[in-house]
Write a protein that holds these residues in place. Structure first.
Motif, mmCIF file in Angstrom:
data_model
loop_
_atom_site.group_PDB
_atom_site.id
_atom_site.type_symbol
_atom_site.label_atom_id
_atom_site.label_comp_id
_atom_site.label_asym_id
_atom_site.label_seq_id
_atom_site.Cartn_x
_atom_site.Cartn_y
_atom_site.Cartn_z
ATOM 1 N N PRO A 1 -8.450 8.693 -5.014
ATOM 2 C CA PRO A 1 -7.855 8.053 -3.827
ATOM 3 C C PRO A 1 -7.525 6.588 -4.051
ATOM 4 C CG PRO A 1 -9.743 9.396 -3.198
ATOM 5 C CD PRO A 1 -9.684 9.422 -4.697
ATOM 6 N N GLU A 2 -8.358 5.870 -4.806
ATOM 7 C CA GLU A 2 -8.110 4.421 -4.953
ATOM 8 C C GLU A 2 -6.847 4.121 -5.771
ATOM 9 O OE1 GLU A 2 -10.862 6.017 -5.840
ATOM 10 O OE2 GLU A 2 -11.541 5.449 -7.851
ATOM 11 N N ASP B 1 2.744 4.458 7.650
ATOM 12 C CA ASP B 1 2.416 3.691 8.861
ATOM 13 C C ASP B 1 3.686 3.199 9.560
ATOM 14 O OD1 ASP B 1 -0.216 4.162 8.250
ATOM 15 O OD2 ASP B 1 -0.589 2.169 7.402
ATOM 16 N N LEU C 1 0.356 3.769 1.660
ATOM 17 C CA LEU C 1 0.448 4.248 3.044
ATOM 18 C C LEU C 1 1.325 3.373 3.936
ATOM 19 C CD1 LEU C 1 -3.198 5.522 3.732
ATOM 20 C CD2 LEU C 1 -1.106 6.888 3.445
ATOM 21 N N TYR D 1 -4.142 6.306 -5.621
ATOM 22 C CA TYR D 1 -3.012 7.035 -5.029
ATOM 23 C C TYR D 1 -2.997 6.802 -3.522
ATOM 24 C CZ TYR D 1 -0.013 11.193 -4.077
ATOM 25 O OH TYR D 1 0.981 12.053 -3.651
ATOM 26 N N ARG D 2 -3.688 7.627 -2.757
ATOM 27 C CA ARG D 2 -3.565 7.554 -1.294
ATOM 28 C C ARG D 2 -3.969 6.185 -0.739
ATOM 29 N NH1 ARG D 2 -5.829 8.273 3.512
ATOM 30 N NH2 ARG D 2 -4.548 9.355 5.050
ATOM 31 N N ASP D 3 -5.045 5.648 -1.251
ATOM 32 C CA ASP D 3 -5.494 4.332 -0.782
ATOM 33 C C ASP D 3 -5.082 3.228 -1.748
ATOM 34 O OD1 ASP D 3 -6.737 5.652 1.344
ATOM 35 O OD2 ASP D 3 -8.545 6.019 0.140
ATOM 36 N N GLY D 4 -4.159 3.557 -2.649
ATOM 37 C CA GLY D 4 -3.786 2.616 -3.697
ATOM 38 C C GLY D 4 -2.557 1.797 -3.348
ATOM 39 N N PRO E 1 0.828 -1.209 0.000
ATOM 40 C CA PRO E 1 0.000 0.000 0.000
ATOM 41 C C PRO E 1 0.866 1.264 0.000
ATOM 42 C CG PRO E 1 -0.671 -1.527 1.753
ATOM 43 C CD PRO E 1 0.617 -2.047 1.180
#
Ligand code: GLY
Ligand code: MN
Length: 275
Positions: free
Chosen positions: A201-202, A146, A142, A204-207, A140
């Motif tokens: 988002p799907e 994390d 992120l 990039y950020r949540d991708g 991910p």
């Protein structure tokens, strides 16, 4: 389409980063003038390199001596540079085809870290290392953020700053540590410094990361000068380390590795270039 870079784009980004490295080195070489004229001298010195080697700077340079480093986008660059303080420089050359670097180094003005500065710097460095190790195709986006927050939250707990146990602080419903970490650890990099900011988002950020994506890794710790929740000796300290990495087949390659990042490397680098 811009999330994944082709070979030509990677070359452009490499060129922008290489010129940025030279701009940082120019600043250290002129340390006597930096001490005399303050933040302005570093900003101007970096801009001279950007104009000579590239096209422009990719964003307003942040040159933040002492407590100015706790202002995330300190772009006035009007302050003094004082021995004993840290100085945070976030600067990037935009090359002639408009690709930009985005690199931050935090340095001890005197050339060596105090024991407290060294401990805090090492915590941010460890967070960056953990973040870099967490990045690979299929992971991910992120995951790097994390990983860095895990290290920083534990470090803040060791400093006795967290009002709750560290596992509770790391729960998404709390994030109480964010008072001192302030921002996300990565953004995409390319023709814009915050590249692909409008991407869904799907993707990039949540991708999920894919080979040849280019992103920053930039954890930081910031203790505001008036923060009554931290001991006095921490107040006014801001530290960020930022590198630009390209996702490879099995991890990442650090495009800005030519600029030292660890305590010993930064001290040796400053000692060597200041002459
Ligand atoms: N270099 C400034 C930023 O990433 O916001
Ligand atoms: Mn950045």
């Amino acid at each position: 389409m811009r999330l994944v870079k082709d070979a030509w784009e990677l070359g452009e980004l490499g060129e922008a980063v290489d010129a940025t490295v030279l701009g940082f080195e120019d600043g250290i070489r002129e340390w006597e003038q930096v001490l005399r004229y303050g933040e302005r001298w570093l900003e101007g010195t970096f801009f001279r390199r950007a104009r000579a080697m590239g096209n422009d700077i990719g964003y307003d340079s942040i040159v933040a001596g002492g407590p100015h480093a706790t202002t995330l986008h300190w772009i006035d660059n009007t302050g003094p540079v004082r021995p004993g303080d840290l100085i945070l420089c976030d600067m990037g050359v935009e090359n002639r085809n408009l690709y930009t670097a985005d690199v931050t180094r935090t340095m001890p003005v005197s050339g060596s870290f105090t024991p407290l500065q060294r401990d805090l710097y090492t915590l941010v460095y460890d967070a960056q290392e953990a973040s870099i190790a967490a990045l690979a195709p299929g992971r991910p986006f992120l995951a790097g953020h994390d990983a860095a927050m895990e290290v920083l939250a534990h470090g803040l707990a060791d400093l006795d700053l967290l009002p709750v146990p560290v596992e509770e602080a790391l729960d998404p419903s709390s994030k109480v540590y964010a008072r001192w970490t302030l921002h996300g650890v990565s953004h995409m990099l390319g023709m814009d410094v915050h590249d692909c900011g409008q991407a869904a988002p799907e993707s990039y950020r949540d991708g999920i990361l894919a080979e040849n994506m280019v992103l920053t890794v930039e954890p930081g710790l910031y203790f505001q000068a008036d923060d009554l929740l931290v001991p006095e000796e921490l107040r006014g300290i801001g530290i960020r380390i930022e590198d630009d990495v390209v996702v490879t087949a099995d991890g990442v390659r650090n495009l800005s590795a030519a600029l030292p990042r660890d305590v010993a490397g930064v001290e040796e680098w400053m000692g060597r270039l200041r002459g």
